[in-house]
Design a protein around this motif. Structure first.
Motif: not given
Length: 84
Positions: A37-42, A46-54
């Motif tokens: 999450i820390d290294a991800a681009d925009v 967003a994709r990670l936030a969909t799977a791991y919102p909290e």
């Protein structure tokens, strides 16, 4: 984005990631996920936030808000020093 509730455990994991007081080391998968999450681009954030919102919301608070660490410490029940 829907409202996300961050629990104390997630707050402590993110505090660990940022080497902040009150952090607690999570399992290996969560450590690697926070690094991703820390290294991800925009787009991937967003994709990670969909799977791991909290977890994504907590990482965003810690990284992008001036009071983010203190906010997560309050969620985790960690006493913080009052601001001057």
């Amino acid at each position: 984005m829907a409202k996300v509730t961050i629990d104390a455990e997630t707050a402590r994991h993110v505090l660990f990631h940022y080497d902040a007081q009150g952090g607690f080391r999570p399992g290996r998968f969560t450590v690697l996920l926070m690094q991703a999450i820390d290294a991800a681009d925009v787009l991937h954030t967003a994709r990670l936030a969909t799977a791991y919102p909290e977890l994504s919301a907590a990482m965003d608070i810690a990284a992008n808000r001036p009071d983010g660490i203190a906010r997560l410490q309050r969620i985790a029940g960690i006493p913080t020093a009052p601001a001057n």
